[in-house]
Scaffold this motif. Structure first.
Motif, PDB file in Angstrom:
ATOM      1  N   ILE A  25     -12.738   5.810   4.732  1.00  0.00           N
ATOM      2  CA  ILE A  25     -12.488   5.201   3.419  1.00  0.00           C
ATOM      3  C   ILE A  25     -13.641   4.287   3.027  1.00  0.00           C
ATOM      4  CG2 ILE A  25     -10.994   3.591   2.165  1.00  0.00           C
ATOM      5  CD1 ILE A  25      -8.660   4.652   3.893  1.00  0.00           C
ATOM      6  N   TYR A  46      -4.981   1.367  -0.564  1.00  0.00           N
ATOM      7  CA  TYR A  46      -5.172   1.939   0.768  1.00  0.00           C
ATOM      8  C   TYR A  46      -3.876   2.189   1.540  1.00  0.00           C
ATOM      9  CZ  TYR A  46      -9.672  -0.413  -0.162  1.00  0.00           C
ATOM     10  OH  TYR A  46     -10.825  -0.858  -0.719  1.00  0.00           O
ATOM     11  N   VAL A  80     -12.059  -3.133   3.987  1.00  0.00           N
ATOM     12  CA  VAL A  80     -10.820  -2.371   3.775  1.00  0.00           C
ATOM     13  C   VAL A  80      -9.671  -3.085   4.486  1.00  0.00           C
ATOM     14  CG1 VAL A  80      -9.667  -0.148   4.096  1.00  0.00           C
ATOM     15  CG2 VAL A  80     -12.114  -0.211   3.546  1.00  0.00           C
ATOM     16  N   ARG A 113     -10.189   4.109   8.553  1.00  0.00           N
ATOM     17  CA  ARG A 113     -10.804   2.997   7.830  1.00  0.00           C
ATOM     18  C   ARG A 113     -12.287   3.258   7.582  1.00  0.00           C
ATOM     19  NH1 ARG A 113     -11.147  -2.735  10.851  1.00  0.00           N
ATOM     20  NH2 ARG A 113     -12.497  -1.465  12.186  1.00  0.00           N
TER      21      ARG A 113
END
Length: 598
Positions: A537, A582, A548, A534
């Motif tokens: 990203i 995602y 996220v 996470r």
């Protein structure tokens, strides 16, 4: 599409919390609402979902730029068209936002009150279809509130400007007087009122006597390594001193206060949001606009001036519903400092209100009853049982017959002429050979040395309780001198016995803090793998990690191990937009971890 479908498809949640659905349906139907809901209770969804179901753009009034940015980032991550219009925008960015507004390309627009009420902007809005108007942090409109802002007072004119547009006012902290003031000032006389429970059962409340505060803080932080938290302190100087000491101990910490350059404050806030900084040490200037869901603890190094501030600041921990801690270091001197600052105010009515609120804060901190019951009671909510998740429930204070010790203190206060503060009284009691004691001849008093068997900390705690209970009076206007009261005579003459709590200097935990969420026995190693993914990203996209996915979503992933789109869509917080952007990356991380375990 129904509000329930929007909740699932856009925001990724399976069900509404009470009373979100009723509020949303009321607003969609065009009726005004007043909403009192605790931090982390889901206030934002109460106007965000109606904004997607009513024609036009929702105007959201928000007091802080940082809060607007976090909300907009989170909405955009869910595929919702949202923007903010405030002083942080460059000229071209501002023009772009206005262009989107006039082209009807926005679902929600976040605006600061002073920008919203400018004649030019109001004129623009009259040419645009407005879905609803939401006033967030509505307690700022009331002088009874703990964070009164003059620019909020003018928001009442919105009812005249847009008589047919539904309005919703939302706050997490408001006593009865403040609630009435909000309704009156915003002219929400016919609004439906929704009052949620103030209870945040995932937060453990702990209060300890403040003795060696930096040591106490460091001991607490040792139990929270690699977790995000906020430490609140009273002054800018103290904030910087604490932050420097934490950095010296290897804790990734930074200072934040209004005296720092704007750029530095922005960098600290962004680093904290992105999990690059572990602990922020701050004045109350920090946090109101922080929408960070994975704050695991909040420490009050100094005593807050009122319960509303304390409640709101502690509420910044555990917004994701996972276990969190709130530690208050309760110091005798802090009461005097806070009272002194309040009494410097020029408005007698405001001084009276603030002193009343300070006294309530002091009463809360006394070791008398379950913290949660005391906290909820202040806001008019009754809990009919002890909470089981505060220091007094988990580790009840030891009570003892303090009559003889109290008599020693009261007698010593009398012998020194009721002309000195607590420190000098303690020095005399303990038989100090300090020069001041000797110069004053106080080594000749009958009370000199009669308390040598107890530490300064113990006597300090006892004196503080005697002040709280009215057996001593602290004269703040006169260098915090302590004096006897009428009530003290009953103890001095033996007419009354006193049973008091022994001072508590450490945040002793009888039971370990429960790290599990929703009673799921999730794989903690996998959770850390997903947390790292996470972070990667989030860094790539330039957004905070919680935008996220929240920690709660990662906990569910680490428990249910979703490996298909259908399974992933059952995870709370995974909507269609986030699944598309995602989902596969997290499923791949879960798959790789499971293969490595085989």
């Amino acid at each position: 599409m129904s509000p329930q479908q929007t909740l699932q498809n856009t925001f990724g949640f399976r069900e509404f919390r009470e009373p979100q659905q009723q509020i949303i349906e009321t607003l969609i139907a065009g009726q005004d609402c007043f909403v009192l809901m605790p931090t982390g209770g889901g206030k934002s969804l109460c106007y965000q979902i109606p904004a997607l179901h009513r024609q036009g753009v929702a105007i959201v009034v928000s007091p802080l730029i940082s809060l607007m940015k976090d909300q907009v980032d989170a909405l955009n991550a869910n595929g919702v068209s949202a923007a903010c219009y405030n002083s942080s925008l460059a000229a071209q960015e501002a023009r772009d936002v206005l262009s989107q507004l006039h082209r009807q390309q926005l679902d929600l627009l976040y605006v600061a009150p002073e920008r919203l009420l400018s004649p030019d902007f109001l004129e623009r809005l009259h040419d645009i279809k407005i879905a609803l108007i939401a006033v967030d942090e509505a307690h700022c409109v009331s002088q009874w509130g703990h964070d009164f802002r003059p620019e909020y007072v003018q928001l009442g004119q919105l009812r005249d400007q847009f008589p047919d547009t539904p309005m919703i006012a939302l706050t997490a902290t408001a006593d009865m007087q403040t609630r009435q003031d909000i309704v009156e000032r915003l002219r929400l006389h016919h609004a439906r009122k929704f009052i949620s429970s103030f209870d945040r059962p995932n937060i453990r409340y702990t209060v300890v006597d403040k003795q060696k505060p930096i040591v106490q803080l460091e001991q607490f932080l040792d139990q929270h390594r690699n977790e995000a938290g906020i430490v609140y302190a009273l002054s800018r100087k103290r904030v910087e001193e604490i932050a420097a000491k934490l950095v010296d101990r290897g804790i990734v910490a930074a200072a934040y206060h209004a005296g720092l350059p704007d750029r530095q404050r922005h960098e600290v806030q962004e680093a904290f949001l992105r999990d690059d900084i572990q602990v922020v040490v701050a004045t109350v200037a920090f946090g109101m606009g922080i929408d960070k869901s994975n704050v695991r603890f909040v420490v009050h190094y100094d005593l807050p001036k009122n319960i509303e501030s304390y409640y709101q600041e502690t509420g910044r921990a555990g917004r994701d519903g996972l276990p969190a801690e709130a530690l208050l270091l309760f110091g005798y001197g802090d009461i005097a400092i806070a009272r002194g600052l309040i009494e410097k105010g020029g408005n007698p009515d405001q001084v009276r209100i603030e002193l009343h609120k300070l006294n309530a804060m002091v009463s809360y901190a006394e070791p008398l009853t379950c913290r949660r019951r005391a906290l909820l009671g202040y806001f008019g909510e009754t809990l009919d049982h002890d909470c089981g998740n505060c220091d007094l429930c988990l580790n009840p204070p030891e009570r003892y017959n303090a009559t003889e010790d109290a008599q020693k203190v009261l007698s010593c206060v009398y012998r020194v002429g009721q002309r000195f503060g607590a420190k000098h009284v303690i020095d005399v009691l303990r038989g100090s050979s300090g020069q001041r004691v000797l110069d004053l001849g106080h080594d000749k008093l009958s009370t000199y040395g009669i308390g040598a068997d107890q530490s300064s900390d113990v006597w300090g705690g006892l004196i503080r309780q005697l002040v709280h209970l009215g057996y001593l009076y602290q004269d703040v206007a006169n260098y915090s001198v302590i004096k006897l009261t009428e009530l003290s005579r009953t103890v001095l003459t033996g007419q009354q016995e006193l049973t008091l709590a022994r001072p508590r200097l450490k945040a002793v935990t009888k039971k370990p803090v429960r790290k599990r969420a929703m009673d799921l026995d999730y794989n903690e190693d996998l959770f850390e793998v997903l947390r790292q993914r996470r972070k990667e990203i989030a860094d790539e996209q330039g957004v905070p990690p919680f935008v996220v996915f929240s920690d709660n979503s990662l906990v569910e992933m680490a428990y249910y191990l979703p490996l298909t789109e259908e399974e992933m869509m059952k995870i709370n917080g995974v909507g269609k937009h986030k699944m598309a952007h995602y989902g596969q990356q997290f499923m791949d991380a879960i798959d790789a971890y499971c293969e490595g375990e085989e």
